[in-house]
Design an enzyme around this catalytic site. Sequence first.
Site, PDB file in Angstrom:
ATOM      1  CG  ASN A  88      -4.703  -2.856   2.972  1.00 52.81           C
ATOM      2  OD1 ASN A  88      -4.889  -3.315   4.106  1.00 52.81           O
ATOM      3  ND2 ASN A  88      -3.682  -3.211   2.220  1.00 52.81           N
ATOM      4  CD1 TRP A  89      -8.036   1.472   6.928  1.00 49.59           C
ATOM      5  CD2 TRP A  89      -8.816   0.883   8.942  1.00 49.59           C
ATOM      6  NE1 TRP A  89      -9.217   2.156   7.141  1.00 49.59           N
ATOM      7  CE2 TRP A  89      -9.708   1.814   8.365  1.00 49.59           C
ATOM      8  CE3 TRP A  89      -9.110   0.360  10.209  1.00 49.59           C
ATOM      9  CZ2 TRP A  89     -10.874   2.229   9.017  1.00 49.59           C
ATOM     10  CZ3 TRP A  89     -10.259   0.785  10.849  1.00 49.59           C
ATOM     11  CH2 TRP A  89     -11.131   1.711  10.265  1.00 49.59           C
ATOM     12  CE  LYS A  90      -0.686  -0.706   3.039  1.00 48.27           C
ATOM     13  NZ  LYS A  90       0.488  -0.683   2.213  1.00 48.27           N
ATOM     14  N   GLY A 141      -4.153   2.506   0.759  1.00 43.60           N
ATOM     15  CA  GLY A 141      -3.492   2.184   2.022  1.00 43.60           C
ATOM     16  C   GLY A 141      -3.388   3.421   2.902  1.00 43.60           C
ATOM     17  N   GLY A 142      -2.232   4.079   2.864  1.00 43.27           N
ATOM     18  CA  GLY A 142      -1.945   5.201   3.763  1.00 43.27           C
ATOM     19  C   GLY A 142      -3.043   6.249   3.854  1.00 43.27           C
ATOM     20  CD  GLU A 198       2.144  -3.920   2.419  1.00 46.89           C
ATOM     21  OE1 GLU A 198       1.233  -4.156   3.235  1.00 46.89           O
ATOM     22  OE2 GLU A 198       2.309  -2.793   1.899  1.00 46.89           O
ATOM     23  CG  HIS A 207      -1.383  -6.217  -0.134  1.00 45.62           C
ATOM     24  ND1 HIS A 207      -0.096  -5.815   0.143  1.00 45.62           N
ATOM     25  CD2 HIS A 207      -2.099  -5.077  -0.337  1.00 45.62           C
ATOM     26  CE1 HIS A 207      -0.043  -4.494   0.114  1.00 45.62           C
ATOM     27  NE2 HIS A 207      -1.244  -4.018  -0.167  1.00 45.62           N
ATOM     28  N   GLY A 258       2.946   2.502  -0.999  1.00 47.02           N
ATOM     29  CA  GLY A 258       3.557   3.093   0.189  1.00 47.02           C
ATOM     30  C   GLY A 258       4.785   3.941  -0.104  1.00 47.02           C
ATOM     31  CD  GLU A 311      -2.768  -2.697  -4.105  1.00 44.87           C
ATOM     32  OE1 GLU A 311      -3.328  -1.691  -3.668  1.00 44.87           O
ATOM     33  OE2 GLU A 311      -2.211  -3.522  -3.366  1.00 44.87           O
TER      34      GLU A 311
HETATM   35  C1  PEP Z   1      -2.056  -0.938  -0.424  1.00 49.55           C
HETATM   36  O1  PEP Z   1      -1.475  -1.320   0.577  1.00 49.55           O
HETATM   37  O2  PEP Z   1      -2.855  -1.681  -0.992  1.00 49.55           O
HETATM   38  C2  PEP Z   1      -1.754   0.402  -0.920  1.00 49.55           C
HETATM   39  C3  PEP Z   1      -2.167   0.725  -2.105  1.00 49.55           C
HETATM   40  O3  PEP Z   1      -1.026   1.211  -0.083  1.00 49.55           O
HETATM   41  P1  PEP Z   1      -0.701   2.776  -0.312  1.00 49.55           P
HETATM   42  O4  PEP Z   1      -1.997   3.445  -0.754  1.00 49.55           O
HETATM   43  O5  PEP Z   1      -0.249   3.267   1.021  1.00 49.55           O
HETATM   44  O6  PEP Z   1       0.333   2.854  -1.368  1.00 49.55           O
END
Ligand code: PEP
Length: 260
Positions: A9-11, A231-232, A96, A94, A170, A164
């Site tokens: 997930n590049w957001k 994500g990151g 966010e 998600h 994050g 999640e």
């Molecule tokens: C996400 O945004 O789905 C996620 C898991 O982010 P991160 O890996 O950065 O915590």
Amino acid sequence: MRKPLIAANWKMNTTPSEAVALVQQLLPGLMAVPSVETLLCPPFISLVLISELLRGSDIELGAQNVYFEDKGAFTGEISLSMLTGYCKYVILGHSERRSLFGETNQTVNKKIRAAISAGLRPILCIGESLEEKEAGLTESVVTTHLQQSLEGITDTSMLVVAYEPVWAIGTGHAATGEQAEYTVKLIRNVLASIFDADTASAIRILYGGSANAANISEFISQPNIDGALVGGASLKPAEFIDMVEQTAKFRPRTLMSDPL
Ligand code: PEP
């Protein structure tokens, strides 16, 4: 057999040219690991470009969100018919989207129904906040997320669930493998109560929340965790490829077939 899935997930990161460069760095390493399904979810604006780059590979493309209406006066939104042909998956619900853009289980439910009818595979994200965790509400939060988001849905063949925990997203503070497995097992039990045991055991459930190359083995070595939503760490090509390679080593018994 649930084939492992590692989803990126590049957001809201990468311009189109940065996204192309990232895919070019990822492609050789990801294509070398066919036993793990890999999925890239870039920003909308890069989907068409990236779908060209992925043509002929077995790396999948997904969107980070979608609107449930098909077309019309919905300024700023993207419909399923716009995504079909480019994407196989769509991330829905998600945290966010829930916390920053007011998404509810009811809107997520509409989006899941629309995605399934359009032939896109929804990745339903659920998880508790820190306050909910500290108040001992994890079980009731994930149960409500599942019951309301999946209300009226009968075809689960395309569904993926991502656990999640919001406190881990994050933050650099991932759940432990045991914590994640405990809740993922609970999620599988809730899925069994909504559908039935066979259906629940066929649905892939991912862990997401500060997953990286240093901790991925903790998650994918658990019996109920079928991969990760990343994500990151998914923006760092060497690290993301490393995560996919580790997954292939830990889950060799799930090599056989696509679950669908
Ligand atoms: C996400 O945004 O789905 C996620 C898991 O982010 P991160 O890996 O950065 O915590």
